[in-house]
Design a protein around this motif. Structure first.
Motif, PDB file in Angstrom:
ATOM      1  N   LYS A  42      -6.137  12.107 -12.853  1.00  8.83           N
ATOM      2  CA  LYS A  42      -6.870  12.302 -12.010  1.00  8.83           C
ATOM      3  C   LYS A  42      -7.070  10.510 -11.533  1.00  8.83           C
ATOM      4  CE  LYS A  42     -10.843  11.999 -15.201  1.00  8.83           C
ATOM      5  NZ  LYS A  42     -10.201  12.237 -16.545  1.00  8.83           N
ATOM      6  N   ASP A  43      -7.289   9.237 -12.851  1.00  5.83           N
ATOM      7  CA  ASP A  43      -8.240   8.901 -11.773  1.00  5.83           C
ATOM      8  C   ASP A  43      -6.789   7.487 -11.355  1.00  5.83           C
ATOM      9  OD1 ASP A  43     -10.307   8.410 -14.027  1.00  5.83           O
ATOM     10  OD2 ASP A  43      -9.595   8.188 -15.360  1.00  5.83           O
ATOM     11  N   SER A  44      -6.223   7.968 -11.420  1.00  7.86           N
ATOM     12  CA  SER A  44      -4.602   7.042 -10.820  1.00  7.86           C
ATOM     13  C   SER A  44      -4.382   7.657  -9.411  1.00  7.86           C
ATOM     14  CB  SER A  44      -3.224   7.033 -10.909  1.00  7.86           C
ATOM     15  OG  SER A  44      -2.483   7.873 -11.158  1.00  7.86           O
ATOM     16  N   ILE A  45      -4.774   9.304  -9.564  1.00  5.36           N
ATOM     17  CA  ILE A  45      -4.975  10.058  -7.980  1.00  5.36           C
ATOM     18  C   ILE A  45      -6.199   9.529  -7.450  1.00  5.36           C
ATOM     19  CG2 ILE A  45      -5.108  12.501  -7.144  1.00  5.36           C
ATOM     20  CD1 ILE A  45      -3.878  13.381 -10.083  1.00  5.36           C
ATOM     21  N   VAL A  46      -7.452   9.167  -7.418  1.00  5.38           N
ATOM     22  CA  VAL A  46      -8.228   8.898  -6.813  1.00  5.38           C
ATOM     23  C   VAL A  46      -8.437   7.729  -6.817  1.00  5.38           C
ATOM     24  CG1 VAL A  46     -10.906   7.848  -7.249  1.00  5.38           C
ATOM     25  CG2 VAL A  46     -10.406  10.187  -8.160  1.00  5.38           C
ATOM     26  N   MET A  47      -7.504   6.741  -7.329  1.00  3.08           N
ATOM     27  CA  MET A  47      -7.218   4.634  -7.012  1.00  3.08           C
ATOM     28  C   MET A  47      -6.020   5.400  -5.334  1.00  3.08           C
ATOM     29  SD  MET A  47      -7.748   2.600  -8.984  1.00  3.08           S
ATOM     30  CE  MET A  47      -6.430   1.369  -9.188  1.00  3.08           C
ATOM     31  N   LEU A  48      -5.295   6.243  -5.736  1.00  2.00           N
ATOM     32  CA  LEU A  48      -4.183   6.496  -4.499  1.00  2.00           C
ATOM     33  C   LEU A  48      -5.355   6.813  -3.435  1.00  2.00           C
ATOM     34  CD1 LEU A  48      -1.239   5.578  -4.054  1.00  2.00           C
ATOM     35  CD2 LEU A  48      -0.984   8.256  -4.594  1.00  2.00           C
ATOM     36  N   ARG A  49      -6.288   7.492  -3.177  1.00  2.00           N
ATOM     37  CA  ARG A  49      -6.797   8.391  -2.643  1.00  2.00           C
ATOM     38  C   ARG A  49      -7.789   7.056  -1.794  1.00  2.00           C
ATOM     39  NH1 ARG A  49      -8.847  12.663   0.049  1.00  2.00           N
ATOM     40  NH2 ARG A  49      -6.758  13.906  -0.662  1.00  2.00           N
ATOM     41  N   LEU A  50      -8.082   6.288  -2.784  1.00  2.00           N
ATOM     42  CA  LEU A  50      -8.891   5.181  -2.251  1.00  2.00           C
ATOM     43  C   LEU A  50      -7.823   4.048  -1.560  1.00  2.00           C
ATOM     44  CD1 LEU A  50     -10.824   4.298  -5.479  1.00  2.00           C
ATOM     45  CD2 LEU A  50     -12.290   4.714  -3.148  1.00  2.00           C
ATOM     46  N   ALA A  51      -6.917   3.290  -1.349  1.00  2.00           N
ATOM     47  CA  ALA A  51      -5.592   3.208  -1.237  1.00  2.00           C
ATOM     48  C   ALA A  51      -5.572   3.493   0.068  1.00  2.00           C
ATOM     49  CB  ALA A  51      -4.516   3.125  -1.880  1.00  2.00           C
ATOM     50  N   GLN A  52      -5.511   4.895   0.129  1.00  2.00           N
ATOM     51  CA  GLN A  52      -5.524   5.603   1.629  1.00  2.00           C
ATOM     52  C   GLN A  52      -6.106   4.952   2.474  1.00  2.00           C
ATOM     53  OE1 GLN A  52      -4.768  10.305   0.521  1.00  2.00           O
ATOM     54  NE2 GLN A  52      -3.762   9.379   2.170  1.00  2.00           N
ATOM     55  N   LYS A  53      -7.140   4.825   2.460  1.00  3.09           N
ATOM     56  CA  LYS A  53      -8.832   5.273   2.899  1.00  3.09           C
ATOM     57  C   LYS A  53      -8.627   3.475   3.342  1.00  3.09           C
ATOM     58  CE  LYS A  53     -11.673   8.559   1.986  1.00  3.09           C
ATOM     59  NZ  LYS A  53     -13.361   8.620   2.300  1.00  3.09           N
ATOM     60  N   ALA A  54      -7.908   3.028   2.297  1.00  2.00           N
ATOM     61  CA  ALA A  54      -8.267   0.738   2.432  1.00  2.00           C
ATOM     62  C   ALA A  54      -7.571   0.594   3.532  1.00  2.00           C
ATOM     63  CB  ALA A  54      -7.835   0.554   1.074  1.00  2.00           C
ATOM     64  N   PHE A  55      -6.744   1.390   3.872  1.00  2.00           N
ATOM     65  CA  PHE A  55      -5.388   0.210   5.080  1.00  2.00           C
ATOM     66  C   PHE A  55      -4.726   1.201   5.602  1.00  2.00           C
ATOM     67  CE2 PHE A  55      -5.221  -0.945   0.533  1.00  2.00           C
ATOM     68  CZ  PHE A  55      -5.150  -2.310   0.381  1.00  2.00           C
ATOM     69  N   TYR A  56      -5.730   2.850   6.181  1.00  2.00           N
ATOM     70  CA  TYR A  56      -5.564   3.140   6.803  1.00  2.00           C
ATOM     71  C   TYR A  56      -6.019   2.630   8.575  1.00  2.00           C
ATOM     72  CZ  TYR A  56      -6.458   7.761  10.107  1.00  2.00           C
ATOM     73  OH  TYR A  56      -5.862   8.657  11.047  1.00  2.00           O
ATOM     74  N   PRO A  57      -4.791   3.394   9.401  1.00  2.00           N
ATOM     75  CA  PRO A  57      -4.375   3.765   9.575  1.00  2.00           C
ATOM     76  C   PRO A  57      -2.344   3.386   9.167  1.00  2.00           C
ATOM     77  CG  PRO A  57      -4.483   3.179  11.651  1.00  2.00           C
ATOM     78  CD  PRO A  57      -5.565   2.531  11.204  1.00  2.00           C
ATOM     79  N   ALA A  58      -2.815   2.326   9.157  1.00  2.00           N
ATOM     80  CA  ALA A  58      -1.184   1.649   8.458  1.00  2.00           C
ATOM     81  C   ALA A  58      -0.586   2.285   7.022  1.00  2.00           C
ATOM     82  CB  ALA A  58      -1.306   0.207   7.619  1.00  2.00           C
ATOM     83  N   ARG A  59       0.491   2.208   5.841  1.00  2.00           N
ATOM     84  CA  ARG A  59       0.649   2.710   5.147  1.00  2.00           C
ATOM     85  C   ARG A  59       0.025   1.960   3.415  1.00  2.00           C
ATOM     86  NH1 ARG A  59       6.930   4.554   5.030  1.00  2.00           N
ATOM     87  NH2 ARG A  59       6.959   6.084   6.811  1.00  2.00           N
TER      88      ARG A  59
END
Length: 304
Positions: A42-59
């Motif tokens: 769960k913690d690494s899944i949340v981290m992945l969501r935060l990474a999505q938000k941090a660099f959106y719309p880029a990958r």
């Protein structure tokens, strides 16, 4: 009619999210080769969501890596592979199984593998020359976690010295390293288990099914409730019964215990976590039972 002034005050959860996103952007700006440790928990899944938000719309601009003990829960591995494919992120698997087969590490006599993750992790970090490694550790998990800064300096051997840490005044992070050295980065340091679950609810984040209550064949051992698994079997005299359980944390199936629970929705899990007085590691991680300083000893050796 007088208009009310808009309320620009952020919630505690939004403050934590903003801090984590800021940390991720700082790392990508400062370091040449970052990587995110991703287990499907769960913690690494949340981290992945935060990474999505941090660099959106880029990958997401870095790969993810899983140190795979070979004793994982099948539901978690399935989720890991599916989520990475959905995001189009590169997945690097550092296999403990392969390290044992090649003789690079030796499996302990008790058959568990969490304690031999460290040399496999360090070998993979050196192979790929990663300079910054995102981890999902939180300070409420363990006494040793609470000692560590957000930017955790590691020497050329991947080792951590709790008495030699860099100050982080006013959220200023010192990322200066020499060749061979690295920084472990913990954007969730100021989050709690309850914060994680509130964020999962707010963001509608999907998790592996074993985080919610379900029926499993289980047995009790050393005061903990373990599910029957290929790599976790009862000893003589340990009866097996069907129990409604869920997992608060996921890891090596030979060491990770379940908890009795009827919480089969996010809201029910939040209610349950809000009233518990035992940390998730204290309640479910058998590897922390070896000694009072088990986690700190492993971190000194290079564990994340």
């Amino acid at each position: 009619m007088k208009r009310e002034a808009p309320d620009y005050q952020l919630s505690q959860l939004k403050i934590l999210e903003a801090e984590a996103i800021h940390i991720m952007r700082e790392v990508v700006a400062e370091f040449e080769r970052p990587v995110l440790l991703f287990s499907g928990g769960k913690d690494s899944i949340v981290m992945l969501r935060l990474a999505q938000k941090a660099f959106y719309p880029a990958r997401i601009p870095f790969p993810v890596m899983h140190v795979d003990t070979g004793h994982n829960f099948e539901e978690v591995l399935e989720f890991r592979d599916r989520r990475v494919a959905e995001l189009g992120v590169q997945l690097i698997v550092a296999s403990v199984e392969e390290a044992i087969a090649s003789g690079r590490v030796t499996q302990p006599k008790d058959g568990t593998r969490n304690r031999i993750q460290t040399p496999v992790l360090l070998e993979a970090l050196e192979k790929h020359a990663f300079t910054a490694i995102f981890g999902g550790a939180r300070r409420d998990e363990d006494k040793a976690r609470a000692k560590e800064r957000i930017f955790s300096f590691r020497d050329e051997f991947g080792q951590w010295d709790p008495k030699n840490q860099r100050p982080e005044l006013w959220n200023l992070f010192n990322g200066r390293i020499n060749s061979g050295e690295s920084i472990r980065v913990f954007p969730l340091s100021n989050w709690t288990e309850l914060d994680i679950w509130h964020y999962i609810r707010e963001e509608g984040i999907e998790l592996p099914s074993i985080y919610y209550a379900h029926d499993r064949e289980c047995f009790e051992s050393d005061g903990m409730l373990y599910a029957l698994h290929e790599h976790k079997q009862p000893r003589a005299g340990q009866p097996v019964s069907t129990v409604r359980v869920r997992y608060r944390t996921v890891g090596d199936a030979s060491l990770t215990a379940a908890v009795r629970s009827d919480a089969d929705t996010v809201d029910k899990v939040i209610d349950e976590v809000a009233t518990t007085r035992v940390t998730e590691r204290g309640a479910t991680r058998g590897d922390d039972k070896f000694s009072e300083a088990a986690m700190e000893d492993r971190k000194r050796e290079g564990y994340f």
